[in-house]
Scaffold this motif. Structure first.
Motif, short mmCIF file in Angstrom:
data_model
loop_
_atom_site.label_atom_id
_atom_site.label_comp_id
_atom_site.label_asym_id
_atom_site.label_seq_id
_atom_site.Cartn_x
_atom_site.Cartn_y
_atom_site.Cartn_z
N ALA A 198 0.83 -1.20 0.00
CA ALA A 198 0.00 0.00 0.00
C ALA A 198 0.87 1.26 0.00
O ALA A 198 0.61 2.22 -0.74
CB ALA A 198 -0.93 -0.01 1.22
N SER A 199 1.93 1.26 0.82
CA SER A 199 2.82 2.42 0.89
C SER A 199 3.56 2.60 -0.43
O SER A 199 3.72 3.73 -0.92
CB SER A 199 3.82 2.26 2.03
OG SER A 199 3.15 2.19 3.27
N ALA A 200 4.02 1.50 -1.02
CA ALA A 200 4.69 1.58 -2.32
C ALA A 200 3.75 2.11 -3.38
O ALA A 200 4.12 2.94 -4.21
CB ALA A 200 5.24 0.22 -2.71
N GLY A 201 2.50 1.63 -3.35
CA GLY A 201 1.52 2.09 -4.32
C GLY A 201 1.22 3.56 -4.18
O GLY A 201 1.06 4.27 -5.19
N ALA A 202 1.18 4.06 -2.93
CA ALA A 202 0.91 5.48 -2.71
C ALA A 202 2.04 6.34 -3.29
O ALA A 202 1.79 7.41 -3.87
CB ALA A 202 0.75 5.75 -1.22
N VAL A 203 3.28 5.87 -3.16
CA VAL A 203 4.41 6.63 -3.70
C VAL A 203 4.43 6.58 -5.23
O VAL A 203 4.71 7.58 -5.90
CB VAL A 203 5.73 6.07 -3.14
CG1 VAL A 203 6.94 6.73 -3.82
CG2 VAL A 203 5.81 6.26 -1.64
N LEU A 204 4.10 5.43 -5.79
CA LEU A 204 4.21 5.23 -7.24
C LEU A 204 2.93 5.55 -8.00
O LEU A 204 2.93 5.52 -9.23
CB LEU A 204 4.61 3.77 -7.53
CG LEU A 204 5.97 3.33 -6.96
CD1 LEU A 204 6.15 1.82 -7.14
CD2 LEU A 204 7.10 4.09 -7.63
N GLY A 205 1.87 5.81 -7.27
CA GLY A 205 0.60 6.08 -7.93
C GLY A 205 -0.06 4.82 -8.46
O GLY A 205 -0.73 4.86 -9.50
N LEU A 206 0.10 3.69 -7.77
CA LEU A 206 -0.47 2.41 -8.16
C LEU A 206 -1.34 1.88 -7.02
O LEU A 206 -1.16 2.26 -5.86
CB LEU A 206 0.64 1.40 -8.48
CG LEU A 206 1.63 1.74 -9.58
CD1 LEU A 206 2.74 0.70 -9.62
CD2 LEU A 206 0.93 1.82 -10.94
#
Length: 295
Positions: free
Chosen positions: A20-28
């Protein structure tokens, strides 16, 4: 999916600690992040991230894969930067050093064409027959005419420098025309005094019978080829200098070539630049231009 993209997503998931945190940073979405990670796991046949309801952590294989992915992504970024750099328009100042005669009679005509082709570039050319330190003195490129010692510089070979022996018609009328290199021992020979060392005591020639080394006497030694040319025009002796420097005088008959059946050994010519200096568009195009003109 693109493999590099999946690697970048995996690295971000490892660094942020959750999909979830990675997605928030990458817009995914977190689901898309998980899909990228599973794609890598399936492709390489190993578990990369261990997940529970409370936390996720890298497996042993995942930790090793994470470090490798960072290296691959860094190399890919460097390649993209290099490609962009190579396509960029050359601009800025180039500091170049070259020997006096070569610079004045060979390099400058080429430089004017180079600057016309690359209007964004400026060149500061220093002409000197001393051996400069490219790195300590801040040059981008140096042209050197001499055998090269071992160094940390990159050397690109150019066409060897051809020298010929000549004298004025007045000198030859008064002192005779040498027919063999050994005859130079009886003539006034004008020596080229390199920076920091005296003129050569012997001149080398190669002819039909092989190599000749002749000891010569130089009452006048000068560290500048143009000055030696003027002394020869004044009838003061025989000189050995580059063809480019003497071409107009020979064509006009102001100087006459002697020992035409013998050649002086050509001198090696290189353009040098530092392996630590970034090969910017201005430096790359200049090196290529010099190589095309003299290589």
């Amino acid at each position: 999916m693109d493999r590099l993209t999946s690697m970048a997503v995996f690295v971000k998931a490892a660094e942020t600690g959750s999909f979830a945190s990675a997605g928030a940073v990458l817009g995914l979405s977190s689901q898309m992040v998980g899909k990228h990670v599973r794609l890598l796991e399936e492709r390489y046949g190993m578990k990369l991230i261990s997940r529970t309801t409370r936390r996720q952590s890298l497996t042993e294989a995942g930790s090793a894969f994470y470090e490798r992915c960072k290296s691959v992504l860094a190399e890919a970024e460097a390649m993209e930067a290099l490609a962009a750099n190579l396509q960029a328009s050359p601009r800025g100042k180039l500091r170049v050093n070259a020997p006096v005669s070569f610079g004045a009679y060979c390099l400058v005509p080429m430089l004017t064409r180079y600057l016309q082709d690359y209007p964004g570039v400026e060149v500061e050319l220093t002409l000197s027959d001393r051996i400069v330190d490219l790195i300590d003195e801040g040059y981008d490129a140096v042209i050197r005419i001499a055998p090269l010692p071992d160094s940390r510089l990159i050397a690109r070979p150019l066409t060897p420098y051809r020298l010929i022996a000549c004298a004025s018609p007045g000198y030859l009328a008064a002192h005779g025309i040498p027919e063999r290199p050994e005859d130079l021992a009886e003539h006034a020979c004008l020596g080229f005094a390199y920076w920091g060392r005296p003129a050569a005591a012997a001149w080398e020639f190669v002819g039909p019978s092989g190599r000749h080394s002749v000891r010569v006497t130089s009452r006048l030694s000068i560290n500048n080829g143009q000055a030696l040319r003027i002394a020869a025009l004044e009838g003061f002796g025989i000189i050995v200098q580059p063809c480019e420097l003497l071409r107009d005088d020979l064509a006009a008959g102001r100087l006459v070539r002697v020992l035409s059946e013998y050649e002086t050994p050509s001198l090696p010519v290189h353009i040098l630049f530092s392996p630590d200096r970034r090969l910017t568009p201005k430096l790359r195009t200049f090196i290529d231009y010099v190589a095309a003109a003299f290589g």
